[in-house]
Design a protein around this motif. Structure first.
Motif, PDB file in Angstrom:
ATOM      1  N   LEU A   1      43.012  28.066  48.512  1.00  0.00           N
ATOM      2  CA  LEU A   1      42.597  29.498  48.998  1.00  0.00           C
ATOM      3  C   LEU A   1      43.325  30.595  47.988  1.00  0.00           C
ATOM      4  O   LEU A   1      42.475  31.667  47.583  1.00  0.00           O
ATOM      5  CB  LEU A   1      42.969  29.747  50.259  1.00  0.00           C
ATOM      6  CG  LEU A   1      42.116  29.214  51.429  1.00  0.00           C
ATOM      7  CD1 LEU A   1      42.553  29.592  52.853  1.00  0.00           C
ATOM      8  CD2 LEU A   1      40.599  29.420  51.137  1.00  0.00           C
ATOM      9  N   GLN A   2      44.402  30.336  47.725  1.00  0.00           N
ATOM     10  CA  GLN A   2      45.076  31.529  46.932  1.00  0.00           C
ATOM     11  C   GLN A   2      44.406  31.350  45.445  1.00  0.00           C
ATOM     12  O   GLN A   2      44.141  32.414  45.018  1.00  0.00           O
ATOM     13  CB  GLN A   2      46.285  31.006  46.755  1.00  0.00           C
ATOM     14  CG  GLN A   2      47.601  31.396  47.953  1.00  0.00           C
ATOM     15  CD  GLN A   2      48.889  30.893  47.788  1.00  0.00           C
ATOM     16  OE1 GLN A   2      49.291  30.219  46.729  1.00  0.00           O
ATOM     17  NE2 GLN A   2      49.611  31.067  48.788  1.00  0.00           N
ATOM     18  N   VAL A   3      44.225  30.370  44.961  1.00  0.00           N
ATOM     19  CA  VAL A   3      43.554  30.233  43.602  1.00  0.00           C
ATOM     20  C   VAL A   3      42.166  30.960  43.545  1.00  0.00           C
ATOM     21  O   VAL A   3      41.753  31.497  42.872  1.00  0.00           O
ATOM     22  CB  VAL A   3      43.652  28.752  43.035  1.00  0.00           C
ATOM     23  CG1 VAL A   3      42.632  28.719  41.935  1.00  0.00           C
ATOM     24  CG2 VAL A   3      45.021  28.130  42.793  1.00  0.00           C
ATOM     25  N   THR A   4      41.568  30.573  44.685  1.00  0.00           N
ATOM     26  CA  THR A   4      39.727  31.129  44.719  1.00  0.00           C
ATOM     27  C   THR A   4      40.157  32.685  44.903  1.00  0.00           C
ATOM     28  O   THR A   4      39.311  33.321  44.235  1.00  0.00           O
ATOM     29  CB  THR A   4      39.413  30.223  46.141  1.00  0.00           C
ATOM     30  OG1 THR A   4      39.339  28.997  45.768  1.00  0.00           O
ATOM     31  CG2 THR A   4      37.993  30.945  46.203  1.00  0.00           C
ATOM     32  N   ARG A   5      41.069  33.165  45.805  1.00  0.00           N
ATOM     33  CA  ARG A   5      41.163  34.555  45.858  1.00  0.00           C
ATOM     34  C   ARG A   5      41.689  35.428  44.429  1.00  0.00           C
ATOM     35  O   ARG A   5      40.958  36.365  44.011  1.00  0.00           O
ATOM     36  CB  ARG A   5      41.931  34.906  47.032  1.00  0.00           C
ATOM     37  CG  ARG A   5      41.501  34.730  48.377  1.00  0.00           C
ATOM     38  CD  ARG A   5      42.537  34.687  49.533  1.00  0.00           C
ATOM     39  NE  ARG A   5      41.766  34.410  50.766  1.00  0.00           N
ATOM     40  CZ  ARG A   5      42.312  33.749  51.803  1.00  0.00           C
ATOM     41  NH1 ARG A   5      43.796  33.515  51.629  1.00  0.00           N
ATOM     42  NH2 ARG A   5      41.693  33.343  52.810  1.00  0.00           N
ATOM     43  N   LYS A   6      42.336  34.635  43.811  1.00  0.00           N
ATOM     44  CA  LYS A   6      42.869  35.164  42.529  1.00  0.00           C
ATOM     45  C   LYS A   6      41.649  35.216  41.401  1.00  0.00           C
ATOM     46  O   LYS A   6      41.634  36.198  40.926  1.00  0.00           O
ATOM     47  CB  LYS A   6      43.970  34.241  42.049  1.00  0.00           C
ATOM     48  CG  LYS A   6      44.424  34.629  40.857  1.00  0.00           C
ATOM     49  CD  LYS A   6      45.554  35.888  40.929  1.00  0.00           C
ATOM     50  CE  LYS A   6      46.053  36.061  39.533  1.00  0.00           C
ATOM     51  NZ  LYS A   6      46.593  37.554  39.242  1.00  0.00           N
ATOM     52  N   LYS A   7      40.959  34.218  41.619  1.00  0.00           N
ATOM     53  CA  LYS A   7      39.881  34.156  40.866  1.00  0.00           C
ATOM     54  C   LYS A   7      38.573  35.222  40.985  1.00  0.00           C
ATOM     55  O   LYS A   7      38.161  35.908  40.029  1.00  0.00           O
ATOM     56  CB  LYS A   7      39.064  32.767  40.561  1.00  0.00           C
ATOM     57  CG  LYS A   7      39.922  31.764  39.932  1.00  0.00           C
ATOM     58  CD  LYS A   7      39.303  30.387  39.797  1.00  0.00           C
ATOM     59  CE  LYS A   7      40.177  29.447  38.842  1.00  0.00           C
ATOM     60  NZ  LYS A   7      39.550  28.197  38.728  1.00  0.00           N
ATOM     61  N   GLN A   8      38.581  35.118  42.328  1.00  0.00           N
ATOM     62  CA  GLN A   8      37.375  36.209  42.819  1.00  0.00           C
ATOM     63  C   GLN A   8      37.943  37.750  42.395  1.00  0.00           C
ATOM     64  O   GLN A   8      37.204  38.424  41.880  1.00  0.00           O
ATOM     65  CB  GLN A   8      37.468  36.345  44.392  1.00  0.00           C
ATOM     66  CG  GLN A   8      36.474  35.045  44.737  1.00  0.00           C
ATOM     67  CD  GLN A   8      36.571  34.860  46.188  1.00  0.00           C
ATOM     68  OE1 GLN A   8      37.354  35.325  46.941  1.00  0.00           O
ATOM     69  NE2 GLN A   8      35.540  34.127  46.742  1.00  0.00           N
ATOM     70  N   GLN A   9      39.477  37.920  42.583  1.00  0.00           N
ATOM     71  CA  GLN A   9      39.820  39.286  42.194  1.00  0.00           C
ATOM     72  C   GLN A   9      39.818  39.501  40.683  1.00  0.00           C
ATOM     73  O   GLN A   9      39.325  40.678  40.455  1.00  0.00           O
ATOM     74  CB  GLN A   9      41.422  39.379  42.770  1.00  0.00           C
ATOM     75  CG  GLN A   9      42.065  40.613  42.449  1.00  0.00           C
ATOM     76  CD  GLN A   9      41.346  41.977  43.129  1.00  0.00           C
ATOM     77  OE1 GLN A   9      40.821  41.530  44.075  1.00  0.00           O
ATOM     78  NE2 GLN A   9      41.199  43.009  42.723  1.00  0.00           N
ATOM     79  N   GLU A  10      39.929  38.440  39.957  1.00  0.00           N
ATOM     80  CA  GLU A  10      39.894  38.731  38.457  1.00  0.00           C
ATOM     81  C   GLU A  10      38.230  38.869  37.948  1.00  0.00           C
ATOM     82  O   GLU A  10      37.980  39.661  37.228  1.00  0.00           O
ATOM     83  CB  GLU A  10      40.402  37.331  37.707  1.00  0.00           C
ATOM     84  CG  GLU A  10      41.889  37.164  37.913  1.00  0.00           C
ATOM     85  CD  GLU A  10      42.369  36.028  37.202  1.00  0.00           C
ATOM     86  OE1 GLU A  10      41.536  35.001  36.909  1.00  0.00           O
ATOM     87  OE2 GLU A  10      43.504  35.801  37.158  1.00  0.00           O
TER      88      GLU A  10
ATOM     89  N   LYS B   1      36.096  40.494  39.842  1.00  0.00           N
ATOM     90  CA  LYS B   1      35.930  41.858  40.278  1.00  0.00           C
ATOM     91  C   LYS B   1      36.323  42.673  39.238  1.00  0.00           C
ATOM     92  O   LYS B   1      35.633  43.780  38.869  1.00  0.00           O
ATOM     93  CB  LYS B   1      36.444  42.115  41.587  1.00  0.00           C
ATOM     94  CG  LYS B   1      35.841  41.549  42.883  1.00  0.00           C
ATOM     95  CD  LYS B   1      36.368  41.927  44.050  1.00  0.00           C
ATOM     96  CE  LYS B   1      35.747  41.345  45.236  1.00  0.00           C
ATOM     97  NZ  LYS B   1      36.428  41.685  46.610  1.00  0.00           N
ATOM     98  N   GLU B   2      37.429  42.565  38.754  1.00  0.00           N
ATOM     99  CA  GLU B   2      38.148  43.226  37.699  1.00  0.00           C
ATOM    100  C   GLU B   2      37.470  43.354  36.496  1.00  0.00           C
ATOM    101  O   GLU B   2      37.523  44.266  35.758  1.00  0.00           O
ATOM    102  CB  GLU B   2      39.564  42.881  37.636  1.00  0.00           C
ATOM    103  CG  GLU B   2      40.537  43.316  38.846  1.00  0.00           C
ATOM    104  CD  GLU B   2      41.956  42.785  38.610  1.00  0.00           C
ATOM    105  OE1 GLU B   2      42.283  42.209  37.713  1.00  0.00           O
ATOM    106  OE2 GLU B   2      42.673  43.031  39.696  1.00  0.00           O
ATOM    107  N   ASP B   3      36.861  42.141  36.141  1.00  0.00           N
ATOM    108  CA  ASP B   3      36.264  42.101  34.737  1.00  0.00           C
ATOM    109  C   ASP B   3      34.786  42.672  34.871  1.00  0.00           C
ATOM    110  O   ASP B   3      34.093  43.267  33.733  1.00  0.00           O
ATOM    111  CB  ASP B   3      35.982  40.379  34.597  1.00  0.00           C
ATOM    112  CG  ASP B   3      37.110  39.938  33.997  1.00  0.00           C
ATOM    113  OD1 ASP B   3      38.012  40.538  33.691  1.00  0.00           O
ATOM    114  OD2 ASP B   3      37.042  38.739  34.156  1.00  0.00           O
ATOM    115  N   HIS B   4      34.144  42.993  36.140  1.00  0.00           N
ATOM    116  CA  HIS B   4      33.132  43.780  36.216  1.00  0.00           C
ATOM    117  C   HIS B   4      33.099  44.928  36.664  1.00  0.00           C
ATOM    118  O   HIS B   4      33.702  45.905  36.406  1.00  0.00           O
ATOM    119  CB  HIS B   4      32.302  43.224  37.319  1.00  0.00           C
ATOM    120  CG  HIS B   4      31.607  41.744  36.772  1.00  0.00           C
ATOM    121  ND1 HIS B   4      31.895  40.502  37.580  1.00  0.00           N
ATOM    122  CD2 HIS B   4      31.209  41.321  35.700  1.00  0.00           C
ATOM    123  CE1 HIS B   4      31.210  39.546  36.718  1.00  0.00           C
ATOM    124  NE2 HIS B   4      31.077  39.934  35.759  1.00  0.00           N
TER     125      HIS B   4
END
Length: 115
Positions: free
Chosen positions: A101-110, A112-115
């Motif tokens: 879950l931590q990895v998934t949330r981190k990737k989702q956050q990244e 969002k930041e890229d867009h």
């Protein structure tokens, strides 16, 4: 003092587990109303809950997260890579799920930041 037989205890525990899953199901349906009419939801959640027990989950937070993920992504824990990760020795299934879950949330956050 009366004592429960092993069979009585098993029946009581199974009833308690069903009530727990049903309470989480109600929360899921409140948060994702489109799942309310899916007749498969309870079955999916009960099977996922049984898997949390097999994996040694002991805390409500990760268990509820597991059930929520199952509701929105049925069978996620059966995918070969995820199943292998959860069963991998060295950490409990619960700890491995929390890492996932931590990895998934981190990737989702990244993302969002890229867009």
């Amino acid at each position: 003092m009366n004592r429960l037989t092993e069979q009585q205890w098993a029946i009581l525990k199974a009833h308690e587990d069903r009530n727990y899953v049903e309470a989480v199901r109600e929360d899921i349906v409140r948060d994702y109303p489109w799942l309310a009419d899916d007749p498969r939801l309870s079955g999916w959640l009960n099977e996922a809950y049984a898997r949390t027990k097999e994996l040694g989950f002991t805390h409500d937070g990760p268990t509820v997260d597991f059930l929520y993920l199952e509701a929105t992504t049925p069978g996620f824990y059966l995918l070969p890579a995820i199943a292998a990760w959860l069963d991998k020795p060295g950490a409990s299934g619960e700890q491995r799920f929390e890492m996932l879950l931590q990895v998934t949330r981190k990737k989702q956050q990244e993302q969002k930041e890229d867009h």
